[in-house]
Enzyme design. Structure first.
Site, PDB file in Angstrom:
ATOM      1  N   GLU A  47     -50.639 -35.043  12.698  1.00 32.33           N
ATOM      2  CA  GLU A  47     -50.893 -34.624  14.072  1.00 32.33           C
ATOM      3  C   GLU A  47     -49.643 -34.877  14.919  1.00 32.33           C
ATOM      4  O   GLU A  47     -49.260 -34.048  15.747  1.00 32.33           O
ATOM      5  CB  GLU A  47     -52.110 -35.397  14.623  1.00 32.33           C
ATOM      6  N   ASP A  49     -46.611 -34.880  13.784  1.00 40.01           N
ATOM      7  CA  ASP A  49     -45.641 -33.858  13.373  1.00 40.01           C
ATOM      8  C   ASP A  49     -45.928 -32.522  14.053  1.00 40.01           C
ATOM      9  O   ASP A  49     -45.020 -31.786  14.410  1.00 40.01           O
ATOM     10  CB  ASP A  49     -45.673 -33.668  11.848  1.00 40.01           C
ATOM     11  N   ILE A  95     -23.518 -67.127  21.978  1.00 40.01           N
ATOM     12  CA  ILE A  95     -24.082 -68.447  22.218  1.00 40.01           C
ATOM     13  C   ILE A  95     -23.477 -69.480  21.289  1.00 40.01           C
ATOM     14  O   ILE A  95     -23.066 -69.178  20.175  1.00 40.01           O
ATOM     15  CB  ILE A  95     -25.628 -68.503  22.099  1.00 40.01           C
ATOM     16  N   GLU A 131     -36.910 -69.003  20.371  1.00 41.00           N
ATOM     17  CA  GLU A 131     -36.989 -67.651  19.787  1.00 41.00           C
ATOM     18  C   GLU A 131     -36.385 -67.663  18.390  1.00 41.00           C
ATOM     19  O   GLU A 131     -35.686 -68.596  18.016  1.00 41.00           O
ATOM     20  CB  GLU A 131     -36.160 -66.659  20.629  1.00 41.00           C
ATOM     21  N   LYS A 133     -33.662 -66.298  15.706  1.00 41.01           N
ATOM     22  CA  LYS A 133     -32.312 -65.736  15.763  1.00 41.01           C
ATOM     23  C   LYS A 133     -32.222 -64.647  14.705  1.00 41.01           C
ATOM     24  O   LYS A 133     -32.121 -64.920  13.514  1.00 41.01           O
ATOM     25  CB  LYS A 133     -31.245 -66.802  15.522  1.00 41.01           C
ATOM     26  N   ARG A 154     -21.581 -54.985  21.293  1.00 42.64           N
ATOM     27  CA  ARG A 154     -21.024 -56.071  22.086  1.00 42.64           C
ATOM     28  C   ARG A 154     -19.500 -55.979  22.181  1.00 42.64           C
ATOM     29  O   ARG A 154     -18.927 -56.260  23.226  1.00 42.64           O
ATOM     30  CB  ARG A 154     -21.425 -57.400  21.457  1.00 42.64           C
ATOM     31  N   LYS A 317     -33.603 -71.592  24.666  1.00 45.01           N
ATOM     32  CA  LYS A 317     -33.091 -71.213  25.987  1.00 45.01           C
ATOM     33  C   LYS A 317     -33.845 -72.000  27.051  1.00 45.01           C
ATOM     34  O   LYS A 317     -35.065 -72.178  26.937  1.00 45.01           O
ATOM     35  CB  LYS A 317     -33.300 -69.708  26.224  1.00 45.01           C
ATOM     36  N   CYS A 459     -39.640 -71.703 -33.388  1.00 43.13           N
ATOM     37  CA  CYS A 459     -38.652 -71.727 -32.310  1.00 43.13           C
ATOM     38  C   CYS A 459     -38.790 -72.973 -31.435  1.00 43.13           C
ATOM     39  O   CYS A 459     -39.861 -73.256 -30.902  1.00 43.13           O
ATOM     40  CB  CYS A 459     -38.797 -70.479 -31.452  1.00 43.13           C
TER      41      CYS A 459
END
Ligand code: IVH
Length: 699
Positions: A47, A49, A95, A131, A133, A154, A317, A459
């Site tokens: 829909e 699309d 920072i 937060e 990073k 940046r 922060k 073995c």
């Protein structure tokens, strides 16, 4: 003025078209937001699309209706020769990074902040925002009158590159903001790639490389892939790279006295950005003082690997914007924020060799031996290459520089090879076809990824597992021979192979941990008792791959004697119900190893015995020795059904007629096979006659 090169069949622009375009913008933006940001779509993709195609058609009929905030503008425009420079109106700062990855990192930051703010120990904790990073690329998005007009990297913080075309292709980034957004708004955040998107991208890239497409390469990690896509001069290519975005800050914004928003805290600012349609990570939290920052750092560190994207740390922060202003900056870094890292999960190192290790179940694993490297919090010297196909796909060679990843408790792995650093052409890795521990043949069965040692009982790598299996309650059953004991017996070299179990005496046992005389005697008694067993228990106890308890019982019933099983050719094994080609092959491989036969002989010599019997009488096979060819359409049976019935009665069904054919079963429209049968004088019968043959012999 627009030129209509194709005449006027596009029709005149009506006010209805204009309204429809605006309506489509609004709908498509809203659905894309639900899909890409909220992960909660409301309509099916088809829909979406359909609406999208309708907008594209309107825009191509009336190019003057195309605008930079149209959802169609996400697909990428023309390639650029180079990026234009963008001067940031508010510098993009970086920072300070706290490299102390321990909890003290958060402590140091809090101490510095309190000192700068002149807070004494008796004053309450500072209000922070914690937060994630994100490990990507910082971007500044500029909106004017609610429309995305520019996106810039940046760069050096003062001047970046104009990557607007590429950024527009990121569906999580709004092209238009709601009416309550300010006249000028710069949102800063991180462009990144989700790990699953990164894996899928690399998979596609490998496909292209395999097809010989020039100039294609795989990417080392999600961050490089994201950075490469953002700095891609051809926006059509950028559009194919699945990028995502998280907002975490602001640049220039219309000031409050000119009608702009007035934020008092960083947290409230993030909430507002989310309400305007920007993705903000769900893990943003308010935290009081160092204690809560430390807790956040620890919590996010523990759940880091469950996140769908890479983070390389967390960011703290100061929440109050007034305090942020009071704290200010040192050089290019704010005093009110810090990045607190986690140990890197990926490092470069060199490959010293490629070994093959044998697991407890006989699985062979190629392992890269590495120059020691500190990654994910530990020193790593080995990294798994998983199996033959993986080792070939990654093409790790001695001397190579490789990316090693260790995430959480997961075993370290080689992510990729830096091909440009391959100095000399060391040979490609090949999987040995012999077990490096015991020298037995190693086989990779069809449809499996792993090679396995067939040495089983012999073995050294599989010894503990083999003994435990042999001693199992449903196998030869040695009561009291459990994990711990087997571990000790094998590690102290008292038991090197199964037969050594029956050579144990009180003296050897009493030297073991926590082995009182009474338990030693009990074990010896259990061993003695286990010597009287059954053929099926013994065969099951050998731990032959694919030979479970039921198969072992069938084998014992069918052959009656161990030697008959050991010597049976594949054909004879296939006659046993429950035995197919894989099991037959596995049995043959096992008994073809001289070591395995030797273990069996020694066990018998130690007194392990069972009752042997006569082989089960062969079922009466009425059609055995007879060859049939089935051709044409039979009235009732399908050709497969007819074949099954003939085979069940011991007959063979061939595909072509020859002198050796006994019967040709012909149905309707039988062609050349029937002709050939007549020419060779082979008996031709119909379905009825076949059913009679089968019935005659059934009783
Ligand atoms: S805040 C003035 N928050 O890490 C503060 N940065 O040098 C500006 N980053 O360039 C950055 N996640 O690319 C901030 N939650 C986050 C972040 C974050 C990742 C990146 C950003 C920045 C670099 C730190």
């Amino acid at each position: 003025m627009t030129f209509d090169l194709f005449g006027s069949d596009s029709g005149a622009l009506t006010s209805h078209d204009k309204k429809r375009v605006l309506a489509l913008h609004a709908q498509l933006h809203a659905h894309a937001y639900r899909y890409h940001v909220l992960d909660d779509p409301q309509i099916p993709d088809a829909e979406y699309d359909r609406l999208f195609s309708e907008l594209q058609a309107l825009e191509s009929a009336h190019p003057e209706l195309q605008s930079p905030d149209s959802p169609t503008q996400r697909v990428g425009g023309k390639p650029l020769a180079q990026f234009a420079s963008v001067r940031h109106r508010v510098p993009m700062l970086s920072i300070r990074t706290e490299t102390d990855t321990e909890a003290t990192g958060a402590q140091h930051f809090d101490t510095r902040v309190r000192k700068e703010l002149g807070l004494t120990a008796s004053e309450p904790p500072v209000d922070y925002v914690a937060e994630l990073k994100f490990d990507g690329l910082a971007i500044s998005l500029r909106y004017e009158a609610g429309v995305l007009v520019q996106a810039a990297t940046r760069g050096d913080g003062e001047t970046g590159e104009d990557v607007t075309q590429n950024i527009r292709t990121i569906r999580q980034i709004p092209l238009r903001l709601p009416a309550n957004a300010p006249a000028v708004l710069e949102v800063r955040g991180e462009v990144y790639m989700r790990r699953a998107d990164f894996e899928a991208l690399n998979e596609r890239q490998r496909g292209k490389i395999a097809q010989g497409v020039k100039g294609e390469k795989t990417f080392v990690n999600p961050r490089n892939a994201a950075a490469g896509a953002v700095r891609q001069l051809d926006p059509a290519i950028a559009a194919q790279r699945p990028l995502s975005f998280f907002a975490y800050g602001l640049g220039e914004v219309t000031p409050p006295d000119e009608g702009g928003p007035e934020f008092t805290t960083h947290f409230a600012m993030l909430q507002t950005l989310a309400s305007w349609g920007f993705p903000v990570a769900g893990q943003v939290e308010q935290a009081q003082g160092a204690t809560e920052l430390i807790a956040y750092h620890r919590r996010m560190g523990a759940s880091r690997d469950q996140l769908p994207f890479d983070i390389d740390g967390v960011v703290y922060k100061v929440n109050a914007l007034s305090l942020q202003r009071q704290l200010g900056f040192v050089t290019r870094e704010p005093r009110w924020a810090v990045a607190h890292k986690y140990p890197a999960q990926e490092q470069l190192t060199t490959v010293l060799g490629v070994d093959v290790q044998v697991g407890r179940t006989g699985k062979l694993t190629p392992v890269a031996k590495l120059a020691p490297v500190f990654v994910g919090g530990v020193t790593v010297t080995n990294a798994t290459l998983h199996n033959e196909d993986e080792a070939r796909r990654k093409d790790v060679r001695v001397g190579d520089t490789v990316v090693v990843r260790r995430a959480g408790d997961v075993i370290p792995e080689v992510v990729s090879v830096l091909l440009e650093k391959r100095v000399h052409d060391a040979p490609q890795f090949t999987m040995p076809h012999q077990c490096p521990v015991c020298g037995s043949v190693a086989v990779r069965e069809e449809g499996e990824a792993d090679y396995r040692c067939t040495g089983g009982l012999f073995c050294g790598a599989q010894r503990k597992e083999a003994i435990l299996h042999f001693a199992h309650r449903r196998a030869v059953e040695v009561d009291g021979l459990g994990d711990k004991l087997v571990e000790q017996l094998v590690d102290s070299n008292i038991v090197r192979a199964l037969p050594d179990l029956y050579k144990l005496g009180l003296v050897a046992l009493s030297g073991l941990d926590r082995m009182a005389d009474k338990s030693a005697n009990n074990l010896l008694e259990a061993l003695e008792k286990s010597k009287q067993t059954t053929l099926s228990r013994f065969v099951f106890g050998l731990g032959i791959r694919h030979v479970g308890e039921a198969t072992a019982k069938e084998l014992a019933r069918h052959f009656g004697k161990l030697d008959a099983i050991m010597d049976a050719p594949v054909d004879a094994l296939l006659e046993v119900s429950d035995v197919g080609p894989i099991v037959a092959k596995s049995l043959r491989t096992f008994f073809d190893q001289p070591h395995n036969r030797e273990v069996v002989e020694q066990l018998r010599a130690c007194g392990v015995t069972w009752q042997e019997t006569e082989p089960a009488p062969r079922a009466f096979m009425p059609l055995s020795g007879k060859t049939f060819v089935i051709t044409g359409t039979l009235p009732n049976l399908s050709r497969d059904e007819a074949k099954e019935r003939v085979e069940a009665a011991g007959g063979k069904v061939a595909g072509s007629v020859s002198k050796k054919t006994d019967y040709v079963v012909a149905g309707a429209d039988a062609g050349s096979k029937l002709v050939k049968a007549q020419a060779l004088g082979v008996a031709v019968i119909d379905e009825t006659a076949l059913l009679v043959l089968l019935a005659e012999h059934a009783n």
